[in-house]
Design an enzyme around this catalytic site. Structure first.
Site, PDB file in Angstrom:
ATOM      1  N   GLN A 140       6.429  -1.614 -10.078  1.00 15.29           N
ATOM      2  CA  GLN A 140       6.744  -2.510  -8.973  1.00 15.29           C
ATOM      3  C   GLN A 140       5.474  -3.061  -8.318  1.00 15.29           C
ATOM      4  O   GLN A 140       5.422  -4.231  -7.941  1.00 15.29           O
ATOM      5  CB  GLN A 140       7.588  -1.783  -7.927  1.00 15.29           C
ATOM      6  N   GLU A 141       4.467  -2.235  -8.186  1.00 17.67           N
ATOM      7  CA  GLU A 141       3.246  -2.659  -7.500  1.00 17.67           C
ATOM      8  C   GLU A 141       2.440  -3.668  -8.311  1.00 17.67           C
ATOM      9  O   GLU A 141       1.971  -4.675  -7.780  1.00 17.67           O
ATOM     10  CB  GLU A 141       2.367  -1.439  -7.187  1.00 17.67           C
ATOM     11  N   SER A 142       2.240  -3.402  -9.583  1.00 17.25           N
ATOM     12  CA  SER A 142       1.315  -4.219 -10.371  1.00 17.25           C
ATOM     13  C   SER A 142       1.854  -4.627 -11.726  1.00 17.25           C
ATOM     14  O   SER A 142       1.179  -5.350 -12.450  1.00 17.25           O
ATOM     15  CB  SER A 142       0.010  -3.441 -10.601  1.00 17.25           C
ATOM     16  N   TYR A 162      11.740  -3.760  -2.297  1.00 18.60           N
ATOM     17  CA  TYR A 162      10.765  -2.854  -2.917  1.00 18.60           C
ATOM     18  C   TYR A 162      11.373  -1.470  -3.149  1.00 18.60           C
ATOM     19  O   TYR A 162      11.306  -0.920  -4.252  1.00 18.60           O
ATOM     20  CB  TYR A 162       9.564  -2.765  -1.987  1.00 18.60           C
ATOM     21  N   LEU A 216       6.886   3.237  -9.420  1.00 14.52           N
ATOM     22  CA  LEU A 216       6.123   2.610  -8.339  1.00 14.52           C
ATOM     23  C   LEU A 216       5.056   1.680  -8.907  1.00 14.52           C
ATOM     24  O   LEU A 216       4.867   0.562  -8.418  1.00 14.52           O
ATOM     25  CB  LEU A 216       5.487   3.678  -7.455  1.00 14.52           C
TER      26      LEU A 216
END
Length: 682
Positions: A559-561, A665, A556
């Site tokens: 993918q987020e940052s 996502y 996660l």
């Protein structure tokens, strides 16, 4: 090697636990004799103090570091540079100038030298500092990243002096270097005040054309209206559309359809007019103008796009057979483009979803050339629904062969019983596995030939040690732009060892692509760079508290940052786990974090705590990890809507998600989790 207590304090600082870091550094300084180690402790205490907005304590600690550091040592260089930097940041330019003029250069050819000279120029900008900056700009050894910083700061300095001629010149130089829309807009305003309508018009038109999604495009359109500057209506309509002003886009584009001079202009304008109608929920009008764009003759990418989106809107209106016909026509007759494979898939899927499995198989049968893991997975589902067990098995096997680590390839393997059940619950992981750089180099040599050139390191590690992450990152990417695969290898290793995990991961992906292998075929050492684990101690603690597999949580974060702790989004999300302010305030209340402020989301340890807690809450509510991911990205309300559709398997849920960003996502994290397990699990 630094003593364990200083090394531990540095871990606290890197994780954003500044209070603990300051206490630990102060304790270490009190236990250590004057010299380099004590200077490191004082310097760390100063960094932590400034991070806690305690400037007085920060200056005291920096001065103590300068006093006890061995002359010419790296820590002495860093301490003097940081003291100069923070004096400038505090507006204490006279003190900064005195410090610089007493020591106008750093010892030992430090990579911080040009940055030190930049700050010396900041301290006494006019006229001596400006001359120093001009010399830096002329020096070929100075990095492009620093030169851009000089040009940006020059704009600020000329503006502060109120010197319009100097400001105009500085803006022109910055625009030539970066094309920055903010600089362009300021230049347009100055030109309009000076009666230079030509320059104002050029800058405003360029902003709207080059940066249609930016807030400056909106400001440029408004200023253009006031100045009676004509903007191409197609470009203006695109800008309104990109910024979500759909009604304004329609108002501009509808009359512009009739004034289009070329077929390309007509296709472009009709396409974005249709897209605006679509986002307004006016589907009949959307299809009408998509079809008008699609009817244009000649080579325009908007013909392909219009045909695809006309089919999608038709599908959403519930006309499955007509949508399928449109998809088949695009996939077979073209024109070819970015949606060809998606059209081939949807040609059958829209019928399967409508309960016509036989029709889906017929539609897909003539589209084998456009086959993908996704299409073969769903072909397998359709064959299984018609009791063709052997045909379904063959389709699933083709899906796995086409994409063993793609979302649908993994799901096909589960249908075949050859993949583990998706289970992201907590399990102990060894997150401390090192990277064997020699092994990566040997593999790369076998793929592309050659060897690392032995280039001198950039200033990145010294800048990181000085707490200047943004500048360090810029150094890595400025060097990357001038090199090939082996230079990227050197920079990947340098970035990884400096703590620039996000840059190292991006470089690792590029290197693997240049080596010509699929993601899962790279050696595990390279995979551990491209699918990294950082802040391992805090990550493991927070994952365990939340009941999450640390590798799932790492997926996660990637993918987020992409593991950039300073990451921010246009929606205001910040940090490793991209938490927005309202969510952060709610989580702070739940977790007992006092005096919470927005900037605390940039502290890695806190971001990990908040992100893990929030994800665990979504999993507890939904009972499904993929629904929880959808909720993390698009909010619980949307996730509840998708869950209510009764999706029995992950692939059903993914197809139910009608937000393209959220669909991608969820799939990307699912795929990343498979790669993380490949790279890190025993």
């Amino acid at each position: 090697m630094l003593p364990a207590d200083i090394a531990s304090a540095q871990v606290f600082y890197r994780e954003g636990r500044y209070g603990e870091a300051r206490s630990a550094f102060q304790l270490a300084a009190g236990r250590t004799k004057p010299g380099g180690e004590q200077a490191e402790a004082f310097l760390g205490a100063g960094n932590a103090a400034f991070s806690l907005n305690d400037a007085a304590a920060g200056f005291d600690a920096y001065r103590q570091a300068v006093e006890v550091a061995p002359a010419g040592s790296q820590v002495a260089v860093r301490a003097r540079y940081l003291l100069l930097l923070q004096l400038n940041n505090a507006g204490r330019h006279a003190e900064a100038a005195a410090l610089f003029n007493a020591n106008p250069s750093l010892a030992g050819g430090s990579p911080l030298e040009p940055y030190y000279r930049f700050e010396g120029g900041r301290a006494q900008w006019w006229p001596a500092g400006n001359e120093m900056w001009i010399a830096l700009l002329r020096d070929p050894a100075v990095s492009p990243a620093l030169k851009t910083s000089i040009r940006q700061q020059s704009v600020t300095e000329w503006r502060n002096r109120g010197d319009m001629a100097g400001l105009v010149s500085a803006l022109d130089t910055l625009i030539a270097d970066t094309g920055d829309p903010a600089a362009r807009f300021e230049r347009a305003e100055l030109a309009s005040l000076a009666g230079d309508s030509r320059t104002a018009s050029e800058q405003l038109r360029t902003i709207v054309a080059n940066d249609p999604s930016s807030r400056y495009a909106g400001a440029a359109l408004e200023l253009a209206r006031k100045l009676d500057v004509s903007i191409d209506p197609g470009v203006a309509g695109l800008s309104y559309y990109r910024r979500g002003a759909y009604r304004q886009a329609v108002d501009v584009l509808l009359p512009a359809i009739e004034t289009a001079v070329t077929e390309g202009d007509l296709a472009f304008r009709a396409y974005y007019l249709a897209a605006s109608y679509e986002d307004l929920g006016l589907w009949a009008e959307a299809v009408r103008f998509y079809d008008r764009a699609a009817a244009v003759t000649g080579a325009s990418p908007y013909v392909h796009r219009a045909k695809y989106w006309a089919a999608r809107v038709t599908e959403r209106s519930g006309t499955a057979s007509e949508a399928s016909r449109r998809y088949v026509a695009l996939a077979t007759a073209g024109p070819q483009g970015e949606f060809t494979q998606e059209a081939a898939f949807r040609a059958g899927y829209v019928l399967f979803e409508a309960g016509d499995g036989a029709g889906a198989l017929v539609a897909w049968s003539g589209l084998g050339a456009a086959s993908s893991a996704r299409m073969e997975y769903w072909r397998g589902r359709a064959l299984a629904a018609s009791a063709d067990v052997s045909g379904a098995r063959r389709a699933y096997e083709r899906a796995v062969a086409l994409g063993p680590f793609d979302f649908h390839g993994i799901e096909a393997a589960r249908e075949l019983g050859s993949a583990d059940t998706f289970d992201p619950r907590f399990v102990e992981r060894d997150l401390g596995k090192p990277v064997d750089w020699a092994a990566v180099a040997s593999w790369l040599s076998g793929r592309v030939g050659g060897a690392a050139p032995g280039s001198a390191p950039t200033a990145a590690c010294e800048l990181m040690a000085a707490g200047l992450r943004t500048a360090a990152t810029a150094e890595i990417w400025a060097a990357e732009a001038r090199g090939g695969t082996w230079r990227r290898f050197e920079l990947m290793r340098e970035a990884s060892e400096c703590g620039l995990t996000d840059s190292a991961a991006r470089l690792a992906v590029r290197i693997r692509e240049e080596a010509g292998v699929a993601s899962h075929q790279a050696p595990k050492d390279l995979l551990r760079v491209s699918y990294p684990v950082d802040y391992a101690g805090s990550l493991a603690v927070e994952a365990k508290k939340a009941g999450l597999d640390p590798l799932f949580f790492a997926s996660l974060i990637r993918q987020e940052s992409f593991w950039d702790p300073t990451a921010g989004s246009s929606a205001g999300a910040l940090g490793l786990t991209q938490v927005i302010l309202p969510t952060g305030e709610a989580l702070a209340a739940e977790l007992g974090v006092s005096s919470f402020t927005l900037d605390m989301l940039l502290r890695p340890a806190l971001s990990l705590e908040f992100g893990a807690h929030y994800l665990a809450g979504q999993m507890a509510w939904s009972g499904d990890a993929l629904v929880a991911l959808a909720a993390y990205n698009a909010g619980p309300g949307n996730a509840a809507r998708w869950k209510a559709g009764g999706a029995a398997r992950p692939a059903d849920l993914v197809e139910a998600i009608d937000f393209a960003e959220t669909k991608s996502y969820v799939m990307r994290i699912y795929e990343a989790y498979a790669h993380y397990r490949l790279a890190w699990a025993d």
